[in-house]
Design a protein around this motif. Structure first.
Motif, short mmCIF file in Angstrom:
data_model
loop_
_atom_site.label_atom_id
_atom_site.label_comp_id
_atom_site.label_asym_id
_atom_site.label_seq_id
_atom_site.Cartn_x
_atom_site.Cartn_y
_atom_site.Cartn_z
N GLU A 289 0.84 -1.20 0.00
CA GLU A 289 0.00 0.00 0.00
C GLU A 289 0.88 1.25 0.00
O GLU A 289 0.59 2.23 -0.71
CB GLU A 289 -0.93 0.01 1.22
N ASP A 290 1.97 1.21 0.79
CA ASP A 290 2.90 2.34 0.82
C ASP A 290 3.56 2.53 -0.55
O ASP A 290 3.70 3.66 -1.04
CB ASP A 290 4.01 2.11 1.86
N THR A 294 3.10 5.82 -2.89
CA THR A 294 4.27 6.63 -3.23
C THR A 294 4.39 6.80 -4.74
O THR A 294 4.65 7.90 -5.23
CB THR A 294 5.55 5.97 -2.68
N ILE A 295 4.21 5.72 -5.47
CA ILE A 295 4.34 5.78 -6.93
C ILE A 295 3.21 6.61 -7.54
O ILE A 295 3.44 7.48 -8.37
CB ILE A 295 4.37 4.36 -7.53
N TYR A 296 1.98 6.34 -7.11
CA TYR A 296 0.82 7.01 -7.72
C TYR A 296 0.85 8.52 -7.44
O TYR A 296 0.43 9.31 -8.30
CB TYR A 296 -0.48 6.41 -7.21
N PHE A 398 9.27 -8.60 -2.50
CA PHE A 398 8.89 -7.86 -1.30
C PHE A 398 8.46 -6.45 -1.71
O PHE A 398 8.80 -5.98 -2.79
CB PHE A 398 10.08 -7.79 -0.33
N PRO A 399 7.71 -5.75 -0.83
CA PRO A 399 7.27 -4.40 -1.16
C PRO A 399 8.45 -3.51 -1.53
O PRO A 399 9.37 -3.31 -0.74
CB PRO A 399 6.62 -3.92 0.15
N ILE A 443 -1.42 -4.06 -10.82
CA ILE A 443 -2.33 -3.07 -11.37
C ILE A 443 -2.70 -2.08 -10.27
O ILE A 443 -2.96 -2.45 -9.12
CB ILE A 443 -3.59 -3.74 -11.98
N ILE A 444 -2.68 -0.77 -10.60
CA ILE A 444 -3.00 0.30 -9.64
C ILE A 444 -4.28 0.99 -10.09
O ILE A 444 -4.35 1.55 -11.18
CB ILE A 444 -1.86 1.33 -9.57
#
Length: 668
Positions: A289-290, A294-296, A398-399, A443-444
């Motif tokens: 989620e982080d 951050t990317i979006y 990993f995230p 996918i975001i």
């Protein structure tokens, strides 16, 4: 004998412990070594590999990441000469850049019993600007011979302390001794993730440290000005991870591996959050989620998806009178592919904004595929960006923000997600470039949620080859060939054929099948992505059969037969990656030389991989003066688990044996 053996054992242990790894202290024993003790096939070996990465504080610049490298390599034969070339990529932005300092290198040779040194000089060092984001320092050690030992060291200073290069503990050549150390101040909390099948456990420790600030104060009096000097000191501790490995085996390339680096032992440190005194905690990557947030929220990602003014009138005109959603998607997809050319750069972030990329008709991966996503959203389709880690970038287990280096587009239909990549001229819906076929993407969605989706295609790509052949009594062959390709096989063919002059393409085919002469060559649908690619030609080729006395021997597959099993390892621990499901079908009609009859022919057979992973059907039928051959070779899945490796290896052995069985003719 027992005493002598004990003495040898003790001396060997003493020599190992007494090995000098200081720079420049190369031993005669290292130079005299003829092959690596536990892997005589190695062309070279790391005698010593040392890396230390740590933070240092500079009063004007803040924390800087420093990496020191020291490597000593033994070259056993000419194949190992390549290790005398070293390339150092250096990341940069418009404001900051990484730099190399303290580069030194030597080549050591044993000449008439004496150690001869050859120093790396300026003419062996090359600095190149590779792209907008990378410079490169490359060097070549001089005077390389079989038996040489090369050694070099250098330091990289980087302002990008959030990005720590992967610690690699395994390569395609063995390592005798490896030492590594990662040290970070308590203010930086890193998440460590390991990969590979070689177990590596670091030793963890803490070490006190301090920063001294030098202050200068100017005091302006009524008649005089004075300067006062003072110092402040901040104490903290470093978290330290150290690695100490010996006799690390090589992990070499094998066929059908998406990226061998994914399986070599390594440790990755990614910044999770920072916690400075009197400052709030800043998170970088802790959960998916982080990462997604951050990317979006990066201005070069999410903000660009909300802009549509620069293309609205063009898209309205393009879709005038079109109501079907999938027809709209197809037109927009083809429009972007035709109007915005990929500049070759990977990124999940737009480089200079989508408006500029649209105006200049060129951009990086994100410019093109985020633009595609924005256009599809504009016309009401449920389109979202899909983060991808390309094959060369590895698999993000990993995230991680750094684990994704690419972005494509996904349209969410009722029963499926349609994947699109407009950087590739010949890609189609769910037919992505091979570079992106790497396990799963993320996918975001607009809501901020994300989900993993499979990037590998489910549809089988086919290649159907039909040949009508005539064999003469001298073993020469002439005939007609027609092949029909779909899916990824069609995409691969289009990329090669449309990117090459046709005469050169034909010449390459003739060279592939040594001695073939091709005429009446034609290709249909090379640019019509809605249809299969069809290739046809007439050809002739000599020496396709063995003539012994009054008999003729030949494999009915001729130059199409597989001669060697691609799988040679006794044991394989990593997956077998075919990229996509495939089906190769061969239909041959072979007219025999006049006056010859069949003495013996291979029997029809069928091979089956377990769990419907694949199958091989081989059918031979003799019909008077003609032989009819049908082969159907299927791999039904893109990835085969290593638990099936023995079965797969045996399967290919049986396939090769069948394809190499010969037909024997005799003169009537």
């Amino acid at each position: 004998m027992r005493i002598n053996s004990f003495i040898v054992f003790v001396l060997a242990g003493f020599m190992l412990s007494a090995q000098n790894y200081d720079f420049g202290k190369v031993s005669r024993a290292e130079l005299e070594e003829k092959f690596y003790p536990t892997d005589s096939s190695a062309s070279a070996a790391y005698l010593y590999k040392n890396r230390s990465t740590y933070f240092t504080y500079q009063q004007n610049d803040g924390f800087v990441l420093v990496t020191k490298i020291h490597e000593r390599i033994k070259v056993y034969n000419k194949e190992g000469f390549t290790y005398a070339n070293k390339s150092i990529p250096l990341y940069k932005t418009s404001r900051d850049r990484e730099v190399v300092q303290g580069l030194k290198g030597y080549t050591y040779n044993l000449v008439e019993g004496k150690v001869e040194e050859s120093k790396l000089k300026k003419d062996g060092i090359f600095k190149t600007e590779m792209s907008k984001f990378y410079n490169q320092t490359k060097f070549t050690l001089p005077n390389i011979k079989e038996g040489s030992v090369i050694e070099y060291k250098y330091e990289i200073q980087s302002p990008f302390y959030t990005n720590v290069d992967v610690f690699e503990f395994q390569h395609d050549i063995p390592i005798k001794k490896l030492e590594a150390k990662f040290s970070a101040p308590e203010y930086f909390v890193f998440q460590a993730s390991s990969r590979g099948f070689l177990s590596v456990i670091p030793k963890e420790d803490k070490e006190n440290d301090k920063i001294i600030f030098n202050n200068k104060t100017r005091n302006n009096g009524r008649y005089t000005t004075s300067t006062t000097y003072s110092t402040d000191e901040v104490s903290f501790y470093n978290n330290i991870s150290t690695f100490d490995l010996s006799d690390v085996p090589a992990l070499k390339e094998e066929p059908h591996v998406n990226n061998i680096r994914n399986y070599r032992s390594a440790m990755k440190y990614e910044l999770s959050y920072t916690s400075f005194p009197n400052s709030p905690i800043k998170h970088y990557a802790t959960t998916w989620e982080d990462v997604v947030k951050t990317i979006y929220e990066n201005p070069s990602f999410g903000n660009e998806l909300d802009k549509s003014g620069y293309f609205e009138s063009d898209i309205d005109a393009l879709l005038s009178g079109v109501s079907d959603p999938m027809e709209k998607a197809a037109r927009i997809f083809n429009y972007v592919k035709s109007n915005v050319k990929w500049n070759g750069y990977y990124s999940k972030y737009s480089s200079s904004g989508l408006r500029k990329a649209y105006r200049e008709h060129t951009g990086n991966v994100a410019d093109i595929n985020l633009m595609l996503t924005a256009m599809l959203r504009y016309v009401g389709l449920d389109a979202n960006p899909v983060l991808v880690s390309t094959r060369k970038n590895g698999v993000p287990l990993f995230p991680t923000r750094e684990g994704y280096d690419y972005v494509i587009c996904g349209i969410e239909a009722p029963n499926d997600i349609i994947l699109l990549d407009a950087t590739s001229k010949y890609s189609a819906p769910n037919v992505l470039p091979f570079r992106t076929l790497n396990w799963q993407g993320r996918i975001i969605r607009k809501t901020g949620s994300s989900a993993l989706i499979d990037l590998y295609p489910k549809q089988i790509s086919k290649n159907t080859i039909s040949l009508f052949l005539k064999l003469d009594d001298a073993g020469s062959l002439e005939g007609k060939m027609r092949s029909t390709k779909t899916g990824h096989k069609a995409r691969n063919y289009r990329n090669k054929y449309n990117g090459t002059d046709e005469e050169q393409f034909i010449a390459d085919l003739e060279n592939k099948f040594d001695g073939m002469e091709i005429e009446e060559f034609a290709v249909s649908n090379s640019k019509d992505l809605g249809k299969p690619v069809v290739e046809s030609c007439e050809f002739s080729i000599e020496s396709q059969a063995d003539i012994i006395d009054d008999k003729i021997y030949f494999s009915p597959l001729f130059f199409f037969k597989m001669n060697e099993n691609p799988f040679k390892l006794e044991k394989r621990e990593f997956p077998i990656d075919f990229g996509y499901p495939s089906d190769d079908i061969y239909r041959f009609n072979i007219i025999l030389p006049e006056g010859y009859t069949v003495v013996s022919a291979p029997k029809s057979k069928k091979l089956q991989l377990p769990d419907n992973l694949g199958s091989f059907v081989y059918q031979v039928k003799v019909n008077g003066g003609m032989i009819q051959l049908v082969i159907d070779s299927k791999i039904n899945v893109p990835i085969v688990s290593p638990i099936y490796y023995d079965a797969l290896k045996s399967y290919f052995s049986g396939l090769i044996e069948a394809e190499n069985e010969q037909i024997v003719l005799t003169k009537a």
